[in-house]
Enzyme design. Structure first.
Site, mmCIF file in Angstrom:
data_model
loop_
_atom_site.group_PDB
_atom_site.id
_atom_site.type_symbol
_atom_site.label_atom_id
_atom_site.label_comp_id
_atom_site.label_asym_id
_atom_site.label_seq_id
_atom_site.Cartn_x
_atom_site.Cartn_y
_atom_site.Cartn_z
ATOM 1 N N ARG A 106 0.794 -9.383 7.836
ATOM 2 C CA ARG A 106 0.894 -10.198 6.684
ATOM 3 C C ARG A 106 1.024 -11.512 6.615
ATOM 4 O O ARG A 106 0.462 -12.344 6.178
ATOM 5 C CB ARG A 106 2.069 -9.421 5.730
ATOM 6 C CG ARG A 106 2.040 -9.785 4.239
ATOM 7 C CD ARG A 106 3.276 -9.061 3.586
ATOM 8 N NE ARG A 106 3.448 -9.661 2.239
ATOM 9 C CZ ARG A 106 2.513 -9.079 1.412
ATOM 10 N NH1 ARG A 106 2.201 -7.738 1.494
ATOM 11 N NH2 ARG A 106 2.622 -9.446 0.078
ATOM 12 N N TYR A 213 -3.407 0.042 12.808
ATOM 13 C CA TYR A 213 -3.073 -0.988 13.528
ATOM 14 C C TYR A 213 -3.353 -2.389 12.759
ATOM 15 O O TYR A 213 -4.205 -2.378 11.861
ATOM 16 C CB TYR A 213 -4.014 -0.917 14.679
ATOM 17 C CG TYR A 213 -3.967 0.125 15.626
ATOM 18 C CD1 TYR A 213 -2.931 -0.024 16.523
ATOM 19 C CD2 TYR A 213 -4.973 1.078 16.097
ATOM 20 C CE1 TYR A 213 -2.857 1.267 17.596
ATOM 21 C CE2 TYR A 213 -4.906 1.897 16.821
ATOM 22 C CZ TYR A 213 -3.537 1.948 17.742
ATOM 23 O OH TYR A 213 -3.702 2.947 18.709
ATOM 24 N N ASP A 293 0.621 -10.799 -9.126
ATOM 25 C CA ASP A 293 1.790 -9.740 -9.546
ATOM 26 C C ASP A 293 2.627 -10.210 -10.864
ATOM 27 O O ASP A 293 3.320 -9.457 -11.634
ATOM 28 C CB ASP A 293 2.751 -9.698 -8.648
ATOM 29 C CG ASP A 293 2.586 -8.629 -7.601
ATOM 30 O OD1 ASP A 293 1.286 -8.116 -7.396
ATOM 31 O OD2 ASP A 293 3.223 -8.288 -6.698
HETATM 32 C C1 FAD Z 1 5.125 -2.173 0.799
HETATM 33 C C2 FAD Z 1 3.813 -2.814 0.040
HETATM 34 C C3 FAD Z 1 2.350 -3.121 0.601
HETATM 35 C C4 FAD Z 1 1.439 -3.689 0.094
HETATM 36 N N1 FAD Z 1 0.169 -3.478 0.826
HETATM 37 C C5 FAD Z 1 -0.670 -4.224 0.235
HETATM 38 C C6 FAD Z 1 -2.153 -4.282 0.758
HETATM 39 O O1 FAD Z 1 -2.234 -3.655 1.886
HETATM 40 N N2 FAD Z 1 -3.171 -5.030 0.254
HETATM 41 C C7 FAD Z 1 -3.071 -5.629 -0.956
HETATM 42 O O2 FAD Z 1 -3.810 -6.070 -1.465
HETATM 43 N N3 FAD Z 1 -1.690 -5.854 -1.609
HETATM 44 C C8 FAD Z 1 -0.595 -5.133 -1.001
HETATM 45 N N4 FAD Z 1 0.497 -4.975 -1.630
HETATM 46 C C9 FAD Z 1 0.657 -5.918 -2.716
HETATM 47 C C10 FAD Z 1 1.112 -7.335 -2.263
HETATM 48 O O3 FAD Z 1 1.916 -7.519 -1.684
HETATM 49 C C11 FAD Z 1 1.173 -7.952 -3.825
HETATM 50 O O4 FAD Z 1 0.550 -7.659 -4.826
HETATM 51 C C12 FAD Z 1 1.059 -9.545 -3.589
HETATM 52 O O5 FAD Z 1 2.023 -9.926 -2.684
HETATM 53 C C13 FAD Z 1 1.179 -10.421 -4.895
HETATM 54 O O6 FAD Z 1 1.056 -11.838 -4.466
HETATM 55 P P1 FAD Z 1 1.486 -12.802 -5.665
HETATM 56 O O7 FAD Z 1 1.017 -14.034 -4.915
HETATM 57 O O8 FAD Z 1 1.137 -12.357 -7.018
HETATM 58 O O9 FAD Z 1 2.996 -12.478 -5.643
HETATM 59 P P2 FAD Z 1 4.049 -12.587 -4.514
HETATM 60 O O10 FAD Z 1 3.385 -12.424 -3.167
HETATM 61 O O11 FAD Z 1 5.531 -11.890 -4.858
HETATM 62 O O12 FAD Z 1 4.531 -14.216 -4.471
HETATM 63 C C14 FAD Z 1 5.211 -14.806 -5.427
HETATM 64 C C15 FAD Z 1 5.783 -16.470 -5.091
HETATM 65 O O13 FAD Z 1 6.419 -16.801 -6.057
HETATM 66 C C16 FAD Z 1 7.663 -17.628 -5.491
HETATM 67 N N5 FAD Z 1 8.432 -17.802 -6.590
HETATM 68 C C17 FAD Z 1 9.040 -16.813 -7.560
HETATM 69 N N6 FAD Z 1 9.723 -17.190 -8.374
HETATM 70 C C18 FAD Z 1 9.584 -18.585 -8.250
HETATM 71 C C19 FAD Z 1 10.223 -19.698 -8.935
HETATM 72 N N7 FAD Z 1 11.112 -19.402 -10.075
HETATM 73 N N8 FAD Z 1 9.842 -20.920 -8.641
HETATM 74 C C20 FAD Z 1 8.927 -21.193 -7.419
HETATM 75 N N9 FAD Z 1 8.507 -20.216 -6.663
HETATM 76 C C21 FAD Z 1 8.853 -18.843 -7.017
HETATM 77 C C22 FAD Z 1 8.128 -16.467 -4.428
HETATM 78 O O14 FAD Z 1 9.043 -16.952 -3.744
HETATM 79 C C23 FAD Z 1 6.981 -16.159 -4.007
HETATM 80 O O15 FAD Z 1 6.402 -16.760 -2.693
HETATM 81 C C24 FAD Z 1 1.595 -4.399 -1.128
HETATM 82 C C25 FAD Z 1 2.787 -4.548 -1.620
HETATM 83 C C26 FAD Z 1 4.001 -3.677 -1.131
HETATM 84 C C27 FAD Z 1 5.149 -3.576 -1.845
#
Ligand code: FAD
Length: 386
Positions: A106, A213, A293
């Site tokens: 990741r 892997y 998310d």
């Molecule tokens: C165990 C597991 C396995 C997964 N495997 C996969 C996979 O194989 N393939 C796939 O596509 N997805 C996978 N996912 C899903 C994926 O990890 C998430 O959907 C993805 O990380 C969402 O990205 P995002 O940018 O929306 O949110 P996030 O990655 O949660 O990023 C949010 C960011 O916002 C920041 N933030 C939060 N609040 C504030 C604030 N108030 N001010 C400033 N910054 C803030 C946080 O610090 C963070 O950096 C997996 C999830 C899990 C739990």
């Protein structure tokens, strides 16, 4: 006269926020990302990137950075937990959907996304604590007392999104009493055992485990599980929460010997509360829109959470590219109109955990989707519930 590009503040430098920064910059917008963390941690986890998200990563220059280091599985392989019988296998050559299927660390994907942005685009240690909007701009307030202004905000602040709370209202994500154990470790610890050329999901009766892997040279492997958790266990930030490897092995006691060999070799594990939400009534409010998310969190069972956030980034860029600064709200509504039916469908299948559990259902609508070229849904089809 050359137009002044609208300024967009992105909240959160996760996969979704960084991908959006890259796609919006390419669309000619003036972008800044505000991230609460003071520095990026190397989160110990693997991630699968399917062809649908790889097509987006290709155009922003990330594919070439991760391709050489990632593991390219032969197939999605689904097997029964105890006998090992194959219940469904989908070979995934690049020719099938026009982009590769890659599994990687990741942190490598995250670093590749950071590396395609100019250094000054991402500001760290900027925790958003509030925002106010007028008809022309949005003012952001950060925990360090500073403020910033932009013509619009894209909130990619994750499943516990503050911005979602501010524009939709407070509530808790759903936790259906299941957790994910995960671990990433050197393949040398397997003492010569090879987990095979595919990404394998082992389907148990009320639990599963996915193993693959994460490096092209097969020197590192990863697994992620879903198991019922008897106690109500939930943390707000769970990427760093530790699990007990003995409890994990016990949870998979009767599983096939190939699974047990992996769990025996695993030195250490983390534990993550699996959270999701029902589709939201709307994704934006005026000049503020949600992405990833923050608006469609899903269980990790289809490996589509980050992938759909990355798709969002491409479609959002296409919608915003067309505006001259006057119709940002309309662009946000077009984005939602196009994206929500797809992400809601994926959220529902992911929640039910039925994807590729046998059968031969069509997979092309998911992996064959091309966020850059798919026709955009007209805004009139957006039926908001509030
Ligand atoms: C165990 C597991 C396995 C997964 N495997 C996969 C996979 O194989 N393939 C796939 O596509 N997805 C996978 N996912 C899903 C994926 O990890 C998430 O959907 C993805 O990380 C969402 O990205 P995002 O940018 O929306 O949110 P996030 O990655 O949660 O990023 C949010 C960011 O916002 C920041 N933030 C939060 N609040 C504030 C604030 N108030 N001010 C400033 N910054 C803030 C946080 O610090 C963070 O950096 C997996 C999830 C899990 C739990």
């Amino acid at each position: 006269m050359p137009r002044t590009p609208p300024s967009i503040a992105i909240i959160g430098a996760g996969m979704g926020g960084l991908a959006a920064a890259a796609t919006l910059r390419q669309a000619g917008l003036d972008v800044k990302v505000y991230e609460q963390a003071p520095h990026f941690e190397r989160v110990g986890a693997g991630i699968q990137m399917m062809p649908n998200s790889m097509k987006v990563l290709r155009r922003i220059g990330v594919e070439e950075k991760v391709r050489g280091i990632s593991f390219e599985p032969y197939s999605h392989l689904n097997r029964e937990w105890d006998t090992g019988k194959v219940i469904r296998e989908l070979p995934m050559p690049e020719s099938l959907f026009g982009a590769p299927y890659l599994c990687m660390h990741r942190a490598d994907l995250h670093s590749a996304l950071v590396s395609v942005l100019p250094r000054e685009t991402v500001q760290l240690d900027k925790k958003l604590v509030g925002l106010e909007q007028t008809s022309r701009q949005v003012t952001l307030a950060f925990a360090d007392g500073t403020r910033a202004q932009a013509n619009a905000v894209v909130a990619a602040d994750g499943v516990h999104s503050l911005v979602r709370e501010l524009i939709i209202g407070p509530d808790m994500p759903l936790h259906k009493g299941r957790i994910a154990y995960r671990a990433i470790f050197p393949a040398a610890l397997l003492n010569g055992f090879d987990i095979g050329r595919s990404r394998t999901k082992w389907w148990g009766l009320d639990r599963h485990i996915v193993i693959y892997y994460t490096r092209a040279d097969r020197s590192e492997l990863y697994f992620v599980t879903s198991v019922p958790e008897p106690a109500e266990w939930l943390t707000r930030e769970s990427w760093s929460a530790k699990g007990d490897v003995k409890e994990l092995r016990k949870a998979y006691e009767g599983f096939h010997s190939e699974v047990r060999q992996v769990l025996e070799a695993c030195p250490d594990c983390h534990k993550w509360a699996i959270l999701e939400r029902e589709p939201l009534p709307r994704w934006s409010d005026g000049r503020v829109a949600l992405l990833g998310d923050a608006c469609h969190p899903m269980t990790p069972y289809m490996a589509q959470g980050a992938a759909t956030a990355i798709e969002d980034a491409a479609v959002l860029a296409r919608c915003l590219k067309e505006v001259d600064g006057e119709d940002i709200e309309g662009a946000f509504q077009r984005y939602e109109a196009h994206r929500k039916p797809r992400t809601s469908r994926i959220q529902a299948i992911s929640s039910a955990n039925t994807w590729m559990k046998g059968g031969d259902d069509d997979t092309s609508w998911l992996y064959g989707y091309d966020a850059w070229n798919v026709p955009l849904t007209p805004t009139e089809s957006l039926a908001r519930t509030t």
